[in-house]
Design an enzyme around this catalytic site. Structure first.
Site, PDB file in Angstrom:
ATOM      1  N   ASP A   9       0.868  -1.196   0.000  1.00 38.44           N
ATOM      2  CA  ASP A   9       0.000   0.000   0.000  1.00 38.44           C
ATOM      3  C   ASP A   9       0.899   1.238   0.000  1.00 38.44           C
ATOM      4  O   ASP A   9       1.741   1.403   0.886  1.00 38.44           O
ATOM      5  CB  ASP A   9      -0.901  -0.032   1.240  1.00 38.44           C
ATOM      6  CG  ASP A   9      -1.988   1.030   1.193  1.00 38.44           C
ATOM      7  OD1 ASP A   9      -3.153   0.702   1.457  1.00 38.44           O
ATOM      8  OD2 ASP A   9      -1.663   2.211   0.910  1.00 38.44           O
ATOM      9  N   ASP A 107      -3.868   2.334  -5.187  1.00 38.08           N
ATOM     10  CA  ASP A 107      -2.532   2.294  -4.571  1.00 38.08           C
ATOM     11  C   ASP A 107      -2.240   1.029  -3.768  1.00 38.08           C
ATOM     12  O   ASP A 107      -1.326   1.008  -2.963  1.00 38.08           O
ATOM     13  CB  ASP A 107      -2.303   3.555  -3.722  1.00 38.08           C
ATOM     14  CG  ASP A 107      -2.857   3.431  -2.320  1.00 38.08           C
ATOM     15  OD1 ASP A 107      -3.876   2.734  -2.140  1.00 38.08           O
ATOM     16  OD2 ASP A 107      -2.259   4.008  -1.398  1.00 38.08           O
ATOM     17  N   GLU A 108      -3.031  -0.028  -3.985  1.00 37.46           N
ATOM     18  CA  GLU A 108      -2.699  -1.259  -3.246  1.00 37.46           C
ATOM     19  C   GLU A 108      -2.876  -2.514  -4.094  1.00 37.46           C
ATOM     20  O   GLU A 108      -3.733  -2.572  -4.969  1.00 37.46           O
ATOM     21  CB  GLU A 108      -3.507  -1.374  -1.949  1.00 37.46           C
ATOM     22  CG  GLU A 108      -4.950  -1.153  -2.158  1.00 37.46           C
ATOM     23  CD  GLU A 108      -5.818  -1.374  -0.922  1.00 37.46           C
ATOM     24  OE1 GLU A 108      -5.444  -2.117   0.000  1.00 37.46           O
ATOM     25  OE2 GLU A 108      -6.918  -0.821  -0.928  1.00 37.46           O
TER      26      GLU A 108
HETATM   27  P1  TTP Z   1      -5.205   5.248   0.999  1.00 37.51           P
HETATM   28  O1  TTP Z   1      -4.228   4.147   0.733  1.00 37.51           O
HETATM   29  O2  TTP Z   1      -6.358   4.946   1.872  1.00 37.51           O
HETATM   30  O3  TTP Z   1      -4.441   6.487   1.701  1.00 37.51           O
HETATM   31  P2  TTP Z   1      -3.010   7.068   1.420  1.00 37.51           P
HETATM   32  O4  TTP Z   1      -2.233   6.256   0.444  1.00 37.51           O
HETATM   33  O5  TTP Z   1      -3.143   8.514   1.064  1.00 37.51           O
HETATM   34  O6  TTP Z   1      -2.335   7.014   2.848  1.00 37.51           O
HETATM   35  P3  TTP Z   1      -1.782   5.737   3.636  1.00 37.51           P
HETATM   36  O7  TTP Z   1      -0.313   5.993   3.827  1.00 37.51           O
HETATM   37  O8  TTP Z   1      -2.528   5.725   4.931  1.00 37.51           O
HETATM   38  O9  TTP Z   1      -2.033   4.533   2.799  1.00 37.51           O
HETATM   39  O10 TTP Z   1      -5.754   5.839  -0.360  1.00 37.51           O
HETATM   40  C1  TTP Z   1      -4.965   5.948  -1.534  1.00 37.51           C
HETATM   41  C2  TTP Z   1      -5.290   7.236  -2.268  1.00 37.51           C
HETATM   42  O11 TTP Z   1      -6.660   7.274  -2.600  1.00 37.51           O
HETATM   43  C3  TTP Z   1      -5.033   8.497  -1.491  1.00 37.51           C
HETATM   44  O12 TTP Z   1      -3.692   8.955  -1.613  1.00 37.51           O
HETATM   45  C4  TTP Z   1      -6.010   9.466  -2.068  1.00 37.51           C
HETATM   46  C5  TTP Z   1      -7.179   8.618  -2.502  1.00 37.51           C
HETATM   47  N1  TTP Z   1      -8.272   8.707  -1.517  1.00 37.51           N
HETATM   48  C6  TTP Z   1      -9.226   9.727  -1.685  1.00 37.51           C
HETATM   49  O13 TTP Z   1      -9.162  10.486  -2.650  1.00 37.51           O
HETATM   50  N2  TTP Z   1     -10.246   9.815  -0.769  1.00 37.51           N
HETATM   51  C7  TTP Z   1     -10.351   8.990   0.324  1.00 37.51           C
HETATM   52  O14 TTP Z   1     -11.284   9.119   1.138  1.00 37.51           O
HETATM   53  C8  TTP Z   1      -9.356   7.954   0.482  1.00 37.51           C
HETATM   54  C9  TTP Z   1      -9.426   7.026   1.669  1.00 37.51           C
HETATM   55  C10 TTP Z   1      -8.347   7.861  -0.447  1.00 37.51           C
HETATM   56 MG    MG Z   2      -2.099   4.155   0.649  1.00 39.05          MG
END
Ligand code: TTP
Ligand code: MG
Length: 362
Positions: A9, A107-108
């Site tokens: 992730d 992103d995962e």
């Molecule tokens: P996530 O993997 O949930 O968050 P992240 O990568 O920003 O942070 P983390 O280090 O905790 O993993 O989500 C991936 C991307 O998806 C995030 O960068 C932006 C987008 N996203 C949104 O636009 N709105 C949201 O509510 C969420 C949860 C994510």
């Molecule tokens: Mg993330």
């Protein structure tokens, strides 16, 4: 056989891409989302970097609230094209480590590395190597979790963010899970937490120590699923993303069997048009084009051609279909049905688009 499943992730994904491209933002709070307009802006935070999280800012928070907490932050509108590009590059890299690859959001992704790694030492080396490669080639960081089930791997990737690697030894997964708050389990949010807490279940260890029948009694189907996760019984395989949708196809039967080339060509054109509406809508690319012909008497033939690169090109496809059709054009027998199948699909951008739409539409 031992199962080694990796969950990767990206860290603060959208914000990380912006910091990569604007090094002057390094070490500053960066918030991606709607325009804050001096705290009066509407809309929400998409994500923010870890600097901004120190102010209590998080995804889905109203942007005005974020602004109140951190007016000195750097507020940026999302640049989706850039994120899709970075995501594609990262996914290519992850996929290059294992054919058993499943992208689950922008992103995962999971990979199954059971056949590649003999022991946990190998897993560690591979994970470090993967992190370095993503950093070197795409310029952002990723957190990785490894465990023998998908759900524990996901919990593990979240355990040491950012830029963390958490490998859960198969025989020690209960020790790892037990002290964690139940909201670490994907699917248990704030609401369910309250409900579980009322029943005396706060940490994952409480779930492990509750007999299955009681979990089902109290929480129904969800109770069984959560109990399975906590006890390492999530048997889901890493599905191949590429195979999620194997093909798209369309066939048409003629009103009356025919030998008329113009009529046949018109039918192929119609089918090809329809298929490419779908190709456009879902942003699907394909490599293999298959012609299907059914002659009078139900005899069916297929002929295929595979392109060197994924395509979305309507004209190229109809030309290939006509090329493949040549073999049958002198056949005396009449044709009952024609069809086109597009396979060997790349549906990655499809997943990403759905994801983005979800975020954009809240
Ligand atoms: P996530 O993997 O949930 O968050 P992240 O990568 O920003 O942070 P983390 O280090 O905790 O993993 O989500 C991936 C991307 O998806 C995030 O960068 C932006 C987008 N996203 C949104 O636009 N709105 C949201 O509510 C969420 C949860 C994510
Ligand atoms: Mg993330």
């Amino acid at each position: 056989m031992k199962r080694f499943i990796l969950h990767c992730d990206l860290d603060a994904f959208f914000a990380s891409v912006e910091v990569r491209d604007n090094p002057e933002y390094q070490d500053k709070p960066v918030i991606i989302g709607a325009d804050p307009k001096d705290g009066k802006g509407r809309g929400v935070v998409s994500t923010c970097n870890y600097e901004a999280r120190k102010f209590g800012i998080h995804s889905a928070m109203p942007i005005s609230q974020a602004y109140n907490r951190c007016p000195q932050g750097i507020y940026l509108k999302p640049n989706f094209e850039k994120y899709i590009q970075a995501s594609n590059e990262v996914m290519e890299i992850i996929n290059s480590y294992s054919q058993k690859f499943q992208q689950v959001s922008i992103d995962e992704a999971y990979i199954d590395i059971s056949e590649i790694c003999v022991n946990l030492e190998d897993v560690k080396k591979l994970s470090l190597n993967l992190q370095q490669k993503i950093h070197e080639l795409v310029g952002i960081t990723v957190s990785i979790g490894c465990a023998s089930t998908k759900s524990i791997a996901k919990i593990a990737s979240d355990f040491k963010k950012p830029n963390g690697i958490t490998i859960v030894k198969p025989e020690e997964f209960k020790e790892f899970l037990s002290p964690l708050d139940i909201t670490r389990i994907p699917g248990i949010g704030k609401k369910s937490k309250e409900y579980y807490n009322k029943q005396g279940i706060r940490v994952i260890g409480d779930i492990i120590n509750t007999p299955l029948h009681r979990m089902i009694e109290k929480f129904g189907k969800n109770g069984k699923w959560v109990w399975d996760i906590a006890n390492g019984l999530d048997k889901r395989e890493v599905k191949n993303s590429m195979r999620e949708r194997k093909s798209i196809s369309k066939e048409r039967t003629f009103f009356k069997d025919t030998n008329d080339f113009q009529e046949i060509l018109a039918k192929f054109d119609e089918i090809n048009e329809k298929l490419h509406e779908k190709v456009q809508k879902d942003n699907i690319s394909y490599k293999t084009i298959t012609l299907k012909i059914r002659l009078e008497g139900f005899l069916t033939y297929t002929r295929s051609k595979t392109l060197p690169n994924p395509s979305q090109n309507k004209e190229k496809t109809i030309n290939i279909i006509l090329e493949l059709f040549k073999e049958f054009s002198n056949d005396k027998r009449k044709i009952r049905l024609v069809g086109i199948k597009l396979s060997n699909l790349t549906s990655r951008s499809n997943i990403i688009q759905k994801d983005l739409l979800n975020f954009v539409n809240g």
